[in-house]
Design a protein around this motif. Structure first.
Motif, PDB file in Angstrom:
ATOM      1  N   THR A  59      50.462  93.345  95.627  1.00 38.14           N
ATOM      2  CA  THR A  59      50.411  95.020  95.450  1.00 38.14           C
ATOM      3  C   THR A  59      50.186  95.476  96.817  1.00 38.14           C
ATOM      4  O   THR A  59      50.375  95.585  98.045  1.00 38.14           O
ATOM      5  CB  THR A  59      50.086  95.190  94.302  1.00 38.14           C
ATOM      6  OG1 THR A  59      48.771  94.862  94.481  1.00 38.14           O
ATOM      7  CG2 THR A  59      50.864  94.932  93.409  1.00 38.14           C
ATOM      8  N   TYR A  62      52.157  93.930 100.205  1.00 37.15           N
ATOM      9  CA  TYR A  62      53.247  94.756 100.139  1.00 37.15           C
ATOM     10  C   TYR A  62      52.484  95.738 101.075  1.00 37.15           C
ATOM     11  O   TYR A  62      53.137  96.519 102.113  1.00 37.15           O
ATOM     12  CB  TYR A  62      53.268  94.618  98.668  1.00 37.15           C
ATOM     13  CG  TYR A  62      55.006  95.220  99.654  1.00 37.15           C
ATOM     14  CD1 TYR A  62      55.063  95.254 100.329  1.00 37.15           C
ATOM     15  CD2 TYR A  62      55.646  97.101  98.489  1.00 37.15           C
ATOM     16  CE1 TYR A  62      56.759  95.686 100.891  1.00 37.15           C
ATOM     17  CE2 TYR A  62      56.386  97.564  98.899  1.00 37.15           C
ATOM     18  CZ  TYR A  62      57.132  97.442  99.784  1.00 37.15           C
ATOM     19  OH  TYR A  62      58.173  97.927 100.572  1.00 37.15           O
ATOM     20  N   SER A 177      55.388  91.584  94.744  1.00 34.65           N
ATOM     21  CA  SER A 177      54.928  92.787  93.645  1.00 34.65           C
ATOM     22  C   SER A 177      55.149  92.967  92.872  1.00 34.65           C
ATOM     23  O   SER A 177      55.646  93.842  91.754  1.00 34.65           O
ATOM     24  CB  SER A 177      54.121  94.091  94.841  1.00 34.65           C
ATOM     25  OG  SER A 177      55.386  94.625  95.251  1.00 34.65           O
ATOM     26  N   ALA A 339      47.968  99.384  90.367  1.00 33.37           N
ATOM     27  CA  ALA A 339      49.588  99.364  90.838  1.00 33.37           C
ATOM     28  C   ALA A 339      49.582 101.137  89.931  1.00 33.37           C
ATOM     29  O   ALA A 339      48.643 101.463  89.177  1.00 33.37           O
ATOM     30  CB  ALA A 339      50.413  98.770  89.889  1.00 33.37           C
TER      31      ALA A 339
END
Ligand code: ASP
Length: 404
Positions: A59, A62, A177, A339
């Motif tokens: 995550t 990216y 991700s 997230a």
């Protein structure tokens, strides 16, 4: 998150509430006899611990790799990041303060797990070096998450700087991700069983003392999170040239959507509509809101700092000033790495707890009330993105466009 997924998330929350009630009843009736049900929660915890390093890698990797694509807009980005970090730092500080004022975990008297060894007090040297790993293997342990974030930022930057040559890796990070966010949503199907096991164990062994702790935790969280929304965001939008009352009114719709879906990502389109109504130019909010939805989570920073203080109090572990400062820092980073999905902040709480040296069992204890805390923190996560965007607009363009 699509609407069917949002509905499924509701079912999981409902199942968690039922599990909490059932587990507590069984714990109340069975007392110490049902303590072995704890294993159901321990399974959940072990799975979480296993996925954390790769979840962070994909995550954050990216986000960084695609971030620098926007190099031309560097000035705007730097500005928005500064505002995001300052507001997250404030939020994390409120979290610590809320924990110290409400003392939600005191008096429960949980014993730290047998394998727990209290960490030595950190020196400044330790603090600085805690960002950098000694060797690669260290990056893969839960305790190495801070180091992993630093490594991943460098990695993502390298990918971005490579431009087209880095594109396959960027796509790989994007797909990775998505896979890990999917894994988290799969694990959440098991969460109600974990809640059942842990609540039976907790109530069975520690009785109603823990319930008092939960009530205080939720009260502390709502009081300080709403304070951040009303006072700090009110101030920021005022500095941004928008009447705070108008901001509260326009922000209400995304606030409620975020409160109920518990996902910043799902609320993004609604938040953009609100930005338009506030007079934030499209080219500003098209960039600030998606980035904000991913990295700017003041509600989560507050929650993670407060939860860590709660866990320390539960286990009777004292946190000195050095640890509290480290906690604020860890909560800022933890919220960045979280997230934008329901329960994302709980997963990254493992990173915050391990950075400060607290037992990860605390996560499982918070799990039982996490959806209630998640609702308010997500509402504030999305509200902060629009508040910051007004200030960015004021600094870059001089004023907001005439609101529609
Ligand atoms: N649910 C939050 C969000 O989407 C993240 C979290 O769990 O803290 O913003």
């Amino acid at each position: 998150m699509t609407f069917p997924e949002a509905r499924r998330a509701y079912y999981i929350v409902a199942a968690m509430i039922i599990a909490l009630v059932l587990g507590s009843l069984i714990g109340y009736v069975g007392g110490k006899q049902v303590q072995d049900l704890r294993i159901l929660g321990d399974i959940f915890l072990r799975i979480l611990r296993t996925i954390i390093p790769l979840l962070i890698f994909f995550t954050v990797g990216y986000a960084t790799a695609s971030f620098a694509d926007l190099r031309r807009l560097g000035r705007l980005l730097i500005l928005v990041l500064i505002i995001f970090i300052v507001t997250s730092a404030l939020a994390a500080s409120w979290g610590v303060l809320a924990g110290l004022i409400f003392r939600p975990g005191e008096g429960v008297g949980l014993k730290p797990p047998a394998e727990y060894t209290p960490p030595k007090p950190a020196t400044w040297r330790d603090l600085v070096l805690s960002f950098f790993s000694l060797d690669f293997a260290e990056l893969l342990s839960v305790g190495g998450a801070l180091k992993l974030i630093v490594f991943t930022l460098i990695f993502g930057l390298a990918v971005a700087l490579l431009g087209d040559a880095g594109a396959p890796i960027r796509s790989f990070l994007e797909a990775g991700s998505k896979v890990f966010i999917k894994i988290v949503s799969l694990i959440m199907y098991y969460a109600p069983i974990a809640v059942f096991g842990y609540s039976a164990w907790l109530i069975g062994v520690y009785g109603p003392e823990i319930v008092k702790g939960y009530v205080k935790l939720v009260a502390a969280s709502y009081t300080f999170t709403l304070f951040h929304f009303i006072v700090i965001y009110g101030l920021i939008v005022w500095l941004g040239g928008l009447n705070p009352l108008r901001y509260y009114r326009e922000q209400l719709e995304p606030f409620l959507v975020a409160f109920t879906t518990r996902s910043s990502a799902a609320t993004l389109p609604v938040n953009m509509r609100a930005a338009e109504r506030m007079g934030i130019p499209r080219d500003v909010y098209n960039m600030t809101l998606p980035i904000g939805a991913t990295v700017n989570m003041d509600g989560t920073a507050l929650y993670q700092a407060l939860s860590a203080v709660f866990v320390a109090q539960l286990f009777g572990i004292a946190l000195g000033l050095d640890k509290l400062l480290l906690l604020v820092l860890a909560a800022i980073l933890g919220s960045i790495a979280t997230a934008a999905i329901p329960g994302g902040g709980l997963i990254m709480l493992a990173f915050v707890l391990s950075t400060v040296g607290l037992p990860l069992e605390g996560i499982a204890i918070i799990l039982a009330v996490d959806p209630i805390l998640d609702a308010i923190r997500t509402a504030i996560n999305v509200s902060g993105d629009n508040a910051s965007s007004t200030l960015v607009t004021r600094i870059i363009y001089g004023r907001l466009s005439s609101p529609s």
